[in-house]
Scaffold this active site. Structure first.
Site, PDB file in Angstrom:
ATOM      1  N   ASP A 144       0.820  -1.216   0.000  1.00 16.78           N
ATOM      2  CA  ASP A 144       0.000   0.000   0.000  1.00 16.78           C
ATOM      3  C   ASP A 144       0.851   1.263   0.000  1.00 16.78           C
ATOM      4  OD1 ASP A 144       0.787   0.541   2.653  1.00 16.78           O
ATOM      5  OD2 ASP A 144      -1.190   0.161   3.512  1.00 16.78           O
ATOM      6  N   ASP A 145       2.165   1.103  -0.108  1.00 15.27           N
ATOM      7  CA  ASP A 145       3.046   2.279  -0.094  1.00 15.27           C
ATOM      8  C   ASP A 145       3.354   2.770  -1.506  1.00 15.27           C
ATOM      9  OD1 ASP A 145       3.475   2.179   2.804  1.00 15.27           O
ATOM     10  OD2 ASP A 145       4.520   0.318   2.347  1.00 15.27           O
TER      11      ASP A 145
ATOM     12  N   SER B 270      -1.600   4.160   1.826  1.00 10.03           N
ATOM     13  CA  SER B 270      -1.605   3.696   3.204  1.00 10.03           C
ATOM     14  C   SER B 270      -2.965   3.969   3.845  1.00 10.03           C
ATOM     15  CB  SER B 270      -0.499   4.477   3.938  1.00 10.03           C
ATOM     16  OG  SER B 270      -0.283   3.933   5.176  1.00 10.03           O
TER      17      SER B 270
ATOM     18  N   ASN C  99       5.168  -3.633   4.452  1.00 11.52           N
ATOM     19  CA  ASN C  99       4.646  -2.303   4.667  1.00 11.52           C
ATOM     20  C   ASN C  99       5.645  -1.415   5.395  1.00 11.52           C
ATOM     21  OD1 ASN C  99       2.180  -0.534   4.673  1.00 11.52           O
ATOM     22  ND2 ASN C  99       2.602  -0.562   6.872  1.00 11.52           N
TER      23      ASN C  99
ATOM     24  N   SER D 104       4.690  -6.526   7.368  1.00 13.05           N
ATOM     25  CA  SER D 104       4.839  -5.121   7.746  1.00 13.05           C
ATOM     26  C   SER D 104       6.095  -4.981   8.590  1.00 13.05           C
ATOM     27  CB  SER D 104       3.629  -4.638   8.550  1.00 13.05           C
ATOM     28  OG  SER D 104       2.437  -4.848   7.818  1.00 13.05           O
TER      29      SER D 104
HETATM   30  C1  LIG Z   1       0.556   8.008   3.206  1.00 15.54           C
HETATM   31  O1  LIG Z   1      -0.832   8.133   3.281  1.00 15.54           O
HETATM   32  C2  LIG Z   1      -1.352   8.130   4.608  1.00 15.54           C
HETATM   33  C3  LIG Z   1      -2.856   8.114   4.530  1.00 15.54           C
HETATM   34  O2  LIG Z   1      -3.353   9.024   3.609  1.00 15.54           O
HETATM   35  C4  LIG Z   1      -0.803   9.334   5.359  1.00 15.54           C
HETATM   36  O3  LIG Z   1      -1.249   9.312   6.699  1.00 15.54           O
HETATM   37  C5  LIG Z   1       0.720   9.253   5.349  1.00 15.54           C
HETATM   38  O4  LIG Z   1       1.260  10.397   5.971  1.00 15.54           O
HETATM   39  C6  LIG Z   1       1.238   9.153   3.915  1.00 15.54           C
HETATM   40  N1  LIG Z   1       2.661   8.938   3.981  1.00 15.54           N
HETATM   41  C7  LIG Z   1       3.500   9.628   3.245  1.00 15.54           C
HETATM   42  C8  LIG Z   1       4.936   9.351   3.479  1.00 15.54           C
HETATM   43  O5  LIG Z   1       3.130  10.452   2.420  1.00 15.54           O
END
Ligand SMILES: *[C@@H]1O[C@H](CO)[C@@H](O)[C@H](O)[C@H]1NC(C)=O
Ligand SMILES: *[C@@H]1O[C@H](CO)[C@@H](O)[C@H](O)[C@H]1NC(C)=O
Ligand SMILES: *[C@@H]1O[C@H](CO)[C@@H](O)[C@H](O)[C@H]1NC(C)=O
Ligand SMILES: *[C@@H]1O[C@H](CO)[C@@H](O)[C@H](O)[C@H]1NC(C)=O
Ligand SMILES: *[C@@H]1O[C@H](CO)[C@@H](O)[C@H](O)[C@H]1NC(C)=O
Length: 335
Positions: free
Chosen positions: A27-28, A59, A134, A167
Site C-alpha cells: 500500500d506504499d 496507506s 509495509n 509489515s
Molecule cells: C501516506 O498516506 C497516509 C494516509 O493518507 C498518510 O497518513 C501518510 O502520511 C502518507 N505517507 C506519506 C509518506 O506520504
C-alpha cells in the site's frame, strides 16, 4: 507449483526454491524500497514474481476496492516515474513484471489476478500473494482493519489464494531509487533484511507444503511484523538486529487505536492515542491459542523478533458466542 521428489529432497537441505508464481503488492506504492527489494530477492531465489501496486501511497485504505475509471493517469506517479497522461495501468520499460495501477491495494491485486496475469502471462496460476513489507507495523486489531497491505492480502484470501501481509517497524517512505537501489548489495540495509526474511518464510511454507499445491489452508492468511533492523542510523533501532527470528503469535491483544478530541485552542480536532485499557472489546479473547504472545509485543521497537499470526477471513463468531446472541434475538427471528 510442480515438484520432483529429488527437488523436494534438495529443498529440505538447501534454501534453493522451486519456482512459485508470486504476485506481490503493497500500500506504499510500486516504487517503495521495501517492495522492490522483496521483488528482487524472491526473483533471485528462483520464483516468478509479478509486482503490481498503486501509483502512489495508499496507506490506510484497508480493504477498500476503488480504482480510477479514467483510461489515463490524471497525475504523475508519486516519484514521477510515469507522467500524467500515461495509461492508467502499465509496466516499467525495462521489466514487464513490474506494474503500476491507479487503484487501491485491493484493486491492484484484483487487476493483477484478473487482467495482468491472464492477459500478459498466459494465465499463470498464482501460488501465493505477498503484500508488503509495509512501511510501518501493522500489529493488532485496529491496524488489521486499517491497513491497505492487509486489505490487499484479504482480497486475495477471499478469492482463494494463500496470502501473507508483511509489515515492518521502520516506516521511512523510501523511493527505491533513493533507498534500495543504492543499497542493493548492502546486506545490512533494512529493505534487504526484510526481503530476505520474506524469502525465508516463503521457502519454509513451500517446503512444508511438499507436493500439495496449497501453501496455506483456504481462507487463511498470515500477518507478519518485522522489528527495526540493520544499519538505519537512529539510536532507537537495534542496529545489531540483522536476522530477526520468527515467533508464532496471536493478533490480539490489540496494541493501539485512536480517538479524536476537540482542541479548544485551535478550534479543531486532533488525534488521541488510546491505550490497551481503552480497548477492552478488541482485547476480548475468543479465538486462537490464548497462550501465544501478542504480535504487538513481539515485534515491538526494541526487540529483534518477527511475529507471525494466523487469521481467517471467516468473521462469524464462535459457536458458543453465536448461540448466546441467538437466544437474545429469538423474539425477532423468523427462521
Ligand atoms: C501516506 O498516506 C497516509 C494516509 O493518507 C498518510 O497518513 C501518510 O502520511 C502518507 N505517507 C506519506 C509518506 O506520504
Ligand atoms: C484463467 O484460469 C482460470 C483458472 O484456471 C480460469 O477460470 C479462467 O477462465 C482463465 N482465463 C483465461 C482468460 O484463460
Ligand atoms: C528515506 O526515504 C528518503 C526518500 O526516498 C530517502 O532519500 C532516504 O534515503 C531514505 N532513508 C533510508 C535509510 O533509506
Ligand atoms: C538486539 O538484537 C540482538 C540480536 O541481533 C538481540 O540479541 C538483542 O537482545 C536485541 N536488543 C534488544 C534491546 O532487544
Ligand atoms: C491544542 O493546540 C495547541 C496549539 O497547537 C497546542 O499547543 C496544545 O498542546 C493542544 N492541546 C492539546 C491538549 O493537545
Amino acid at each position: 507449483m510442480k515438484f520432483s521428489l529429488a527437488a523436494v529432497a534438495l529443498a529440505a537441505t538447501t534454501p534453493i526454491a522451486n519456482a512459485l508464481n508470486i504476485l506481490i503488492s503493497n500500500d506504499d506504492g510500486f516504487t517503495s524500497s521495501n517492495i522492490r527489494a522483496t521483488y528482487q530477492a524472491l526473483k533471485t531465489a528462483g520464483h516468478n514474481v509479478y509486482l503490481i501496486a498503486s501509483t502512489t501511497n495508499m496507506s490506510g485504505h484497508g480493504g477498500q476496492f476503488d480504482f480510477s475509471t479514467d483510461p489515463k493517469l490524471t497525475a504523475d506517479t508519486e516519484f514521477g516515474d510515469f507522467k500524467a497522461g500515461s495509461p492508467v495501468i502499465g509496466h516499467e520499460e525495462s521489466d514487464n513484471h513490474i506494474w503500476y495501477f491507479n487503484g487501491t491495494p485491493a484493486a491492484c491485486v484484483g487487476v493483477g489476478l484478473d487482467y495482468v496475469i491472464p492477459r500478459f502471462f498466459s494465465n499463470a496460476t498464482i501460488d501465493l500473494v505477498v503484500a508488503g513489507p509495509n512501511e510501518g507495523a501493522n500489529a493488532g486489531n485496529a491496524l488489521y482493519q486499517l491497513s491497505g497491505t492487509i486489505g490487499a492480502a484479504n482480497f486475495a484470501i477471499d478469492r482463494g489464494y494463500p496470502a501473507i501481509a508483511f509489515s515492518a517497524q521502520y516506516d521511512n517512505h523510501s523511493y527505491y531509487k533513493d533507498g534500495w537501489l543504492p543499497n542493493k548489495d548492502n546486506k545490512q540495509y533494512y529493505s534487504n533484511i526484510y526481503a530476505d526474511k520474506v524469502v525465508e518464510l516463503v521457502a519454509t511454507l513451500e517446503q512444508s507444503a511438499g507436493e500439495n499445491p496449497q501453501l496455506l489452508p483456504l481462507g487463511v492468511g498470515l500477518n507478519v511484523n518485522f522489528p527495526y533492523v540493520g544499519d538505519v542510523a537512529e539510536s532507537t533501532y537495534n542496529m545489531t538486529c540483522t536476522n530477526p527470528e520468527y515467533v508464532f503469535t496471536r493478533m490480539s491483544p490489540a496494541g493501539i487505536a485512536w480517538s479524536c478530541f476537540f482542541n479548544e485552542t485551535t478550534g479543531a480536532f486532533d488525534w488521541l492515542d488510546l491505550t490497551p485499557n481503552d480497548l477492552q472489546g478488541a482485547n476480548m479473547p475468543y479465538n486462537g491459542d490464548l497462550t501465544l504472545p501478542g504480535e504487538t509485543v513481539i515485534s515491538g521497537p526494541q526487540t529483534c523478533k518477527s511475529s507471525i499470526s494466523v487469521f481467517t477471513v471467516d468473521y462469524d463468531a464462535p459457536l458458543l458466542v453465536n448461540n448466546k446472541v441467538h437466544s437474545l434475538l429469538t423474539p425477532v427471528l423468523k427462521g
